[in-house]
Design an enzyme around this catalytic site. Structure first.
Site, PDB file in Angstrom:
ATOM      1  CD  GLU A 352      -2.888  -1.049   0.041  1.00  0.00           C
ATOM      2  OE1 GLU A 352      -2.968  -2.338  -0.564  1.00  0.00           O
ATOM      3  OE2 GLU A 352      -3.061  -0.157  -0.784  1.00  0.00           O
ATOM      4  CD  GLU A 379      -2.358  -2.629  -7.537  1.00  0.00           C
ATOM      5  OE1 GLU A 379      -3.308  -1.868  -7.593  1.00  0.00           O
ATOM      6  OE2 GLU A 379      -1.926  -2.912  -6.445  1.00  0.00           O
ATOM      7  CG  HIS A 481     -10.058  -7.013  -6.207  1.00  0.00           C
ATOM      8  ND1 HIS A 481      -9.672  -7.548  -5.252  1.00  0.00           N
ATOM      9  CD2 HIS A 481      -9.052  -6.074  -6.407  1.00  0.00           C
ATOM     10  CE1 HIS A 481      -8.826  -7.181  -4.406  1.00  0.00           C
ATOM     11  NE2 HIS A 481      -8.120  -6.230  -5.155  1.00  0.00           N
TER      12      HIS A 481
END
Ligand SMILES: C=C(C[SeH])C(=O)N1CCC[C@H]1C(=O)O
Ligand SMILES: [Zn+2]
Length: 598
Positions: A352, A379, A481
């Site tokens: 993150e 990512e 997701h």
């Protein structure tokens, strides 16, 4: 005349970008309030603000389209105009946009609020996916408990969203068509700026599939030894509930009883983190220090003031799934995650924070360029850092691992541990959007959604459901997701390109020399290498101002994604697995499942 027109376009674009910065800030703040406290009030407020902003965007879009930007000389100005001509879901008429936003909000709320009862205490019915269900899958060795928990979660979070998902697909496809795409699938593929992206993704899978099949065969053998032949058939797919993760997307929690050399010292980072009194805050401070050791940016003050790094205890409903937020004002950047003190969350914190670092590096770009070169880049940033942190060498630097021998067996164990996270994940990530491409294109109809999902799970991942499935089930939505309308091919791409990035950074840091056994790519730690950090920063500062091929070239010299980095990193493990599966006579691959799911 044309120069004057272009100059007017440049002034217009500067003004539009300023306006969009405020609009995106407003929408992000309303989304944050909803996702960190799911109430009717916050949902209505988010809907209201989203619809208002959509109307505003429509007005700006009409003016943007009035400029003759196709003829401009300035390629950068053309790129900005080109990106602004894509209105996204705001292209929908207000009533359809409201249905779309509501459908996704309902799925998010269903997922966030979903609870199940405990297997061992059916009166305890407040278990969420984080942390309770996640912990059961990490620690339980009881196939019946795992099967029960798997079925209950997929009912509570999956089947419950089937209706909303079908509505979302219809509305999102409508938006895609209004943006000039045949379906959402082509819209999502446009993020990768190539006319053969699907072929590129398939070529990457062809490169890594042999390695995946070897680790799949090896793991199945050890699960069969543990649970017996009739729970884990010798030549079949692996039952999905036995792999240490509710979605079977990474298998690192079966490492402790399947590792190649069991008598080598355990590298249990979770226990060490707890023994050293790590807290959520210390996770974040430690991760920040790695980034600053590379001469990259520290977290701003607002980050520490406004992030939510632990699950609130006031009983509110909240989206716990980890996320990193850009509020598009150049100052406000936050993470929201329900941290628990585990090795997984220590890595997630780096993941993150990689997003935040990317936001910080491109914060001075025009708002339209404040995104990853492609979604996979975003990512990959944190994961690249985590590759260094995961090495025994770095864990020793941190005092989380006592000194040990660096012999071949230890290295194979380490590669195996990384393989259960990085190799295993590839087919899962790839199939999640292969499934949704079919859904958006209509080649998969609503009355076969679940069947088609499991056909892909069996064909690519070699897993099967723990019990028969029907179209009353909707297992895809049990994955965050899918319920949250987050494109997933980004993770498949990330797990390939992060090894290309790591290879270059390790060479710059002097930590990796091709062919030098003492400088293995898998044992590289770029910690404190400001040269590596500067090279990474240069790529990140570009945001999406250039096509991703240019961004990748700035760092690696390559203009294409390829799995050579990953295959080089895992080469010793690949050889070992092939030899081991031959030695034990293990069947590589799988025969059709005998579990009815279509
Ligand atoms: C940590 C995040 C937030 Se961007 C995440 O969703 N990840 C990171 C790994 C793959 C994927 C997942 O959990 O499914
Ligand atoms: Zn991420």
């Amino acid at each position: 005349e044309r120069a004057a027109e272009e100059a007017a376009g440049r002034d217009y674009m500067r003004n539009l970008d300023e306006i969009m910065s405020k609009a995106k800030n407003k929408r992000a703040l309303a989304s944050w309030d909803y996702e960190s406290n799911i109430t009717k009030y916050n949902e209505d407020r988010l809907l209201q603000i989203s619809l208002e902003l959509a109307e505003e965007e429509k007005e700006h879009w009409k003016e943007t389209m009035s400029y003759l930007w196709h003829e401009y000389e300035d390629q950068d100005l053309k790129r900005m105009f080109q990106k602004y001509t894509k209105l996204g879901t705001s292209a929908l008429p207000e009533d359809l946009n409201e249905r779309l936003i509501s459908a996704v909000n309902n799925m998010q709320a269903t997922y966030a609020k979903a609870t199940i009862c405990s297997y061992s205490d059916r009166t305890k019915c407040d278990l969420h996916v984080e942390p309770e269900v996640t912990e059961i899958f990490a620690n339980s060795n009881d196939p019946e408990e795992l099967k029960y928990t798997w079925l209950e979660w997929h009912k509570a979070a999956g089947a419950a969203s089937k209706g909303n998902f079908t509505e979302y697909v219809a509305m999102d496809n409508e938006a895609a068509k209004l943006n000039g795409y045949d379906s959402v699938a082509e819209w999502w593929l446009s993020y990768y700026e190539a006319d053969d992206s699907e072929d590129q993704f398939a070529a990457l899978w062809a490169q890594v599939k042999p390695l995946y099949q070897q680790i799949h065969a090896y793991v199945r053998r050890h699960l069969r030894l543990k649970y017996g032949e009739n729970v884990v058939p010798a030549r079949g797919p692996i039952p999905a509930h036995l792999l240490g993760n509710i979605w079977a997307q990474t298998w690192n929690h079966v490492e402790k009883f399947t590792k190649p050399y069991p008598d080598k010292p355990e590298v249990d980072v979770t226990n060490a983190l707890r023994a050293q009194n790590y807290t959520a805050l210390k996770f974040f401070k430690t991760a920040e220090e790695f980034f600053t050791s590379l001469n990259l940016s520290p977290m701003p003050d607002l980050f520490w003031e406004r992030s939510i790094i632990e699950k609130p205890t006031d009983g509110r409903d909240m989206v716990c799934h980890a996320s990193a937020w850009d509020f598009y004002d150049g100052e406000d950047f936050r993470i929201k995650q329900c941290t628990t003190i585990t090795s997984d969350f220590f890595k997630t914190t780096h993941h993150e924070m990689g997003h935040i670092q990317y936001y910080l590096q491109y914060k001075d770009q025009p708002v339209i360029y404040r995104e990853g070169a492609n979604p996979g880049f975003h990512e990959a940033v944190g994961d690249v850092i985590a590759l260094s942190v995961s090495t025994p060498k770095h864990l020793r630097v941190m005092g989380l691992l006592e000194d040990g021998t660096d012999d071949i067996e230890t290295n194979i164990n380490q590669l195996y541990k990384m393989g259960l996270e990085k190799i295993v994940f590839l087919p899962f990530a790839y199939l999640l959007d292969l499934f949704r491409y079919g859904v958006f294109r209509g080649t998969t109809s609503p009355d076969e959604y679940n069947c088609h999902y499991w056909q892909l799970r069996e064909a690519l991942q070699g897993v099967e459901p723990p019990a028969p499935r029907s179209e009353d089930d909707f297992d895809p939505a049990a994955k965050y997701h899918i319920s949250a309308d987050v494109e997933y091919m980004r993770y498949y791409i990330s797990y390939i390109i992060q090894f290309q990035f790591q290879r270059t950074l390790c060479q710059i840091a002097g930590e990796y020399v091709p062919g030098d056994e003492t400088k293995l790519l898998s044992n590289c730690d770029i910690y404190k290498s400001t040269e590596a950090g500067n090279a990474l920063g240069k790529m990140l500062q570009l945001g999406s101002s250039k096509p991703w091929q240019d961004a990748m070239e700035v760092l690696t010299g390559q203009r294409n994604m390829d799995a050579s980095g990953l295959l080089e990193y895992f080469a010793p493990l690949h050889d070992w697995l092939k030899a081991e599966n031959e030695r034990t006579g293990e069947f590589v691959g799988w025969e059709p499942s005998t579990v009815p799911y279509c």
